[in-house]
Every structure is written in C-alpha cells, then in structure tokens.
Design a protein around this motif. Structure first.
Motif, short mmCIF file in Angstrom:
data_model
loop_
_atom_site.label_atom_id
_atom_site.label_comp_id
_atom_site.label_asym_id
_atom_site.label_seq_id
_atom_site.Cartn_x
_atom_site.Cartn_y
_atom_site.Cartn_z
N UNK A 287 0.81 -1.22 0.00
CA UNK A 287 0.00 0.00 0.00
C UNK A 287 0.85 1.27 0.00
N UNK A 288 2.16 1.14 0.15
CA UNK A 288 3.06 2.29 0.07
C UNK A 288 2.93 2.96 -1.31
N UNK A 289 2.56 2.17 -2.31
CA UNK A 289 2.42 2.70 -3.68
C UNK A 289 1.36 3.79 -3.77
N UNK A 290 0.44 3.85 -2.80
CA UNK A 290 -0.60 4.87 -2.84
C UNK A 290 -0.02 6.28 -2.69
N UNK A 291 1.11 6.42 -2.02
CA UNK A 291 1.67 7.75 -1.78
C UNK A 291 1.99 8.48 -3.08
N UNK A 292 2.82 7.90 -3.98
CA UNK A 292 3.08 8.61 -5.25
C UNK A 292 1.84 8.73 -6.12
N UNK A 293 0.94 7.75 -6.04
CA UNK A 293 -0.28 7.82 -6.86
C UNK A 293 -1.09 9.07 -6.52
N UNK A 294 -1.27 9.35 -5.25
CA UNK A 294 -2.04 10.53 -4.84
C UNK A 294 -1.25 11.82 -5.06
N UNK A 324 -9.49 2.89 0.46
CA UNK A 324 -10.50 2.58 1.47
C UNK A 324 -10.76 1.10 1.62
N UNK A 325 -10.92 0.39 0.50
CA UNK A 325 -11.27 -1.03 0.59
C UNK A 325 -10.11 -1.85 1.14
N UNK A 326 -8.87 -1.48 0.78
CA UNK A 326 -7.71 -2.20 1.31
C UNK A 326 -7.52 -1.90 2.79
N UNK A 327 -7.78 -0.66 3.19
CA UNK A 327 -7.68 -0.31 4.60
C UNK A 327 -8.71 -1.09 5.41
N UNK A 328 -9.94 -1.12 4.94
CA UNK A 328 -11.00 -1.81 5.67
C UNK A 328 -10.76 -3.30 5.77
N UNK A 329 -10.38 -3.93 4.66
CA UNK A 329 -10.22 -5.38 4.66
C UNK A 329 -9.02 -5.82 5.50
N UNK A 330 -7.85 -5.23 5.24
CA UNK A 330 -6.64 -5.67 5.92
C UNK A 330 -6.64 -5.31 7.40
N UNK A 331 -7.14 -4.13 7.74
CA UNK A 331 -7.16 -3.73 9.15
C UNK A 331 -8.11 -4.60 9.95
N UNK A 332 -9.26 -4.92 9.38
CA UNK A 332 -10.23 -5.76 10.09
C UNK A 332 -9.68 -7.15 10.33
N UNK A 333 -9.02 -7.71 9.31
CA UNK A 333 -8.41 -9.03 9.49
C UNK A 333 -7.44 -9.02 10.67
#
Length: 376
Positions: A287-294, A324-333
C-alpha cells in the motif's frame, strides 16, 4: 487552512495514545462496565456543552472559544478511546464475527456521517442550524448507547461470553504459560488481586499483526484526509456544482468511508490471509504505492512538485476506492485475529494493545502528513 486536517489529526491522536496506555493498566483494576459507562457519560456531557455553544455568539471571544473547542476535542478523543478500546477488548471474548461486526460498525458510522454531510451541504442554508442538528443527533445516539449497554447483561448470549476469566499473571515470563488449557481458565473465578496484564508476552504474540496495523494506518492517515481533500477537479473552472461544491465531499469523504465499510464487511465472508501468513504484512507494505499515486493527482496547491501525471478526475476516484477497501479489509483481518491468538484471560488486554497499534499508526501518519503536504 491547507494544513488544518493534519494538525487536527495530530491533536486528536496524541491523547488517544496516552489514554490507551492508561486503559491497559486499568484492564484488571477497573471493571470494563465502569470504564465504558464513564466514558460514554463523559462524551454525552461534552457534546451537550458543545450543543449549547452552537447558539452562543463567540465573535467577541474567538481565542477563548478556540481554547474551549480544543479542550473539548481532547476530552472527547480521550473518552472515545477508552470506550472504543474497552468495548473492542470486551468483544475479544466473543466469537470472531462479533469483533468483525463491531469494526464494521465504526466504518458504517463514518459513511452515515459523510452522507449526512452531503445532504446538509445540498439543502442547508444556515450553518448554525446544521451544527445544532449534528450535535443533537450525537447527543441522542450517545444516550441510546448508554441505555443499550445497560441492557446488554440481560441477554443470555452476552452473559455467557462476558463471564469472568482468571486474570493473566506471568510468573516465569514464558509465553507458553499464557496458552494453558482454556477450559481451566474459563471455569476459574476472578482473582481478588488486580494487576497489570503481562505486556511483553502479548507484544511477542502480536508483533506481526502489530506491525501490519501500525504501517497500514500510517499509510492511510498519511494520505487521508490531508492529501485527498486537496485534490481538485480538472474541470473546476466550469463552475458546475459537481466540480466545485461536491467533488471533495463525494470523492474523498463519502467514497473513502463507503469503500472502507465494504472492505470491512468482506471479512465476514472471506478471511484470507491468516494471522501467521507472510502475505498479510506483504499486502500492507504494498500500500506504500498509494503515496506517489495521490501525489501526482491534481493536488493543489503545488509548491515543489509541479508536474501532474494523472490528468483525469477518474484517477483520484479509483485510488481513493482502493485505499479505502484495502484499509478496511486488511485492518479488520488484523484486528479480529489479535484477541484470538491469545488465551481468553488475555483477550481484553490484547484488544487494548491492538487499539494502541491503531492509534500509534494514526499518530505517526498524521504527523508525517503535515510534512508531506509541505513538500508537495
């Protein structure tokens, strides 16, 4: 104003981290019922004060009003942290589906708030009346929470899982001693000696999940909301309501919260990877890849990085959905696994530790988001 979100997040997460430390110490000293009801009552009292302040003219004492607001924010953050970590720790003794429902409920609250904000933005004409409506709604729901929690012990299902467990004490310091036969611990009465739960063994057993949670929320709070809310539509000059008034509320707050809710809800049916899998921290690191994407979306204002690579409004919508979906799924697990990999008597304390991981990640991300925003 461009840095307001970052500063606000830091101010709210610092007392949260401190209160989580205190809550861990209080796990075996103060009954969970006392901690939950006290924190709920405190939140209700503060929100009632803020509801009254909505109708007070603060133009003559702006500095004082700002100070009162900051104090209220600190108190609410502290009380909500005690409440959230205590309830989450309590559900650690329940089946995993109950923990999942609790975590999904948090995301549902965020989604409902985002929808309410959009409705208010579309139909409201008076800011004061809107604020009054929001605070009154909070007052009602907090009062309802107190009533429902008082009714909880009347349910046979709740009484079964809330029955006392022997408080965990470590004599030799060995982790293995904490995972004795669960049947013996379930039938043992609560000790009269109240001690702080053994922290080191819990940290050893949850170190992998802890890293995943801290880094996951670090990346999320680094981007949302500080960066997301400053991404503008490429068609802003057209003057349409979509590109000016509703672009940020829809593509940032509503979309992120809804995607986060979807990710959390998916864990009710799919729980892959498992708590010991290396794939879980691997996905978190990805998910570090999100930083340059944004960064290379149409973030404004841009001081140092002038070039925009993603020249369409579709890109921030897609990136926010994935965030959002990756945050929700991985954090809940990670969060539902934590209290289940320890013995039952450590479940509540482990829940508090997992909440600490969340707040530590949020604190680090919020602090670094202010720096990142200055560098763009």
């Amino acid at each position: 104003m461009n840095y307001f979100e970052s500063y606000f997040a830091v101010a709210s997460t610092v007392p949260s981290v401190l209160c989580l430390m205190a809550n861990f110490v209080l796990v075996n000293r103060v009954p969970v019922r006392v901690r939950v009801l006290t924190s709920l009552t405190m939140m209700l009292a503060i929100f009632m004060v803020m509801t009254i302040l909505v109708k007070v003219d603060t133009s003559s004492w702006t500095n004082g009003f700002f100070a009162v607001t900051m104090v209220c924010m600190v108190l609410i953050s502290s009380a909500s942290t005690i409440f959230g970590s205590s309830v989450y720790g309590l559900t650690g003794s329940f089946p995993m589906r109950n923990s999942q429902a609790l975590i999904s409920g948090g995301a549902m609250g965020g989604t409902i708030s985002a929808v309410a904000s959009l409705v208010d933005l579309a139909v409201s004409r008076d800011v004061t009346d809107s604020a009054l409506a929001f605070f009154l709604t909070a007052d009602v729901f907090l009062a309802l929470c107190i009533v429902l929690y008082l009714l909880l012990p009347r349910l046979a299902y709740a009484r079964f899982y809330m029955r006392p467990a022997w408080p965990a004490h470590v004599v030799s310091g060995e982790v293995g001693q904490l995972q004795d036969s669960s049947s013996a611990s379930l039938l043992a009465p609560r000790s009269n000696n109240s001690h702080t739960p053994p922290l080191c063994p819990i940290l050893k057993m949850t170190i992998g999940l802890g890293f995943s949670i801290i880094y996951l929320f670090f990346i999320t709070s680094l981007i949302f909301p500080a960066m997301c809310t400053n991404i503008e539509s490429f068609n802003k000059g057209s003057g349409s309501l979509w590109t000016t008034k509703f672009f940020v509320p829809l593509t940032s707050f509503l979309l992120y919260n809804f995607a986060d809710l979807c990710g959390r809800q998916i864990t009710a049916w799919i729980q892959i990877p498992g708590p010991k899998s290396r794939l879980l921290p691997g996905l978190v690191l990805l998910r570090t890849c999100f930083i340059p994407l944004f960064i290379f979306c149409n973030y404004q204002p841009r001081t140092h990085l002038k070039k925009v690579l993603f020249m369409s409004d579709v890109y921030p919508i897609v990136f926010t959905s994935l965030l959002g979906i990756s945050n929700g799924y991985l954090s809940t697990l990670a969060l539902i696994y934590g209290p289940k990999i320890v013995s039952r008597e450590l479940a509540e304390a482990t829940g508090v530790v997992m909440s600490f991981y969340v707040n530590l990640g949020l604190l680090l991300g919020s602090a670094c988001s202010a720096l990142l925003v200055h560098l763009i």
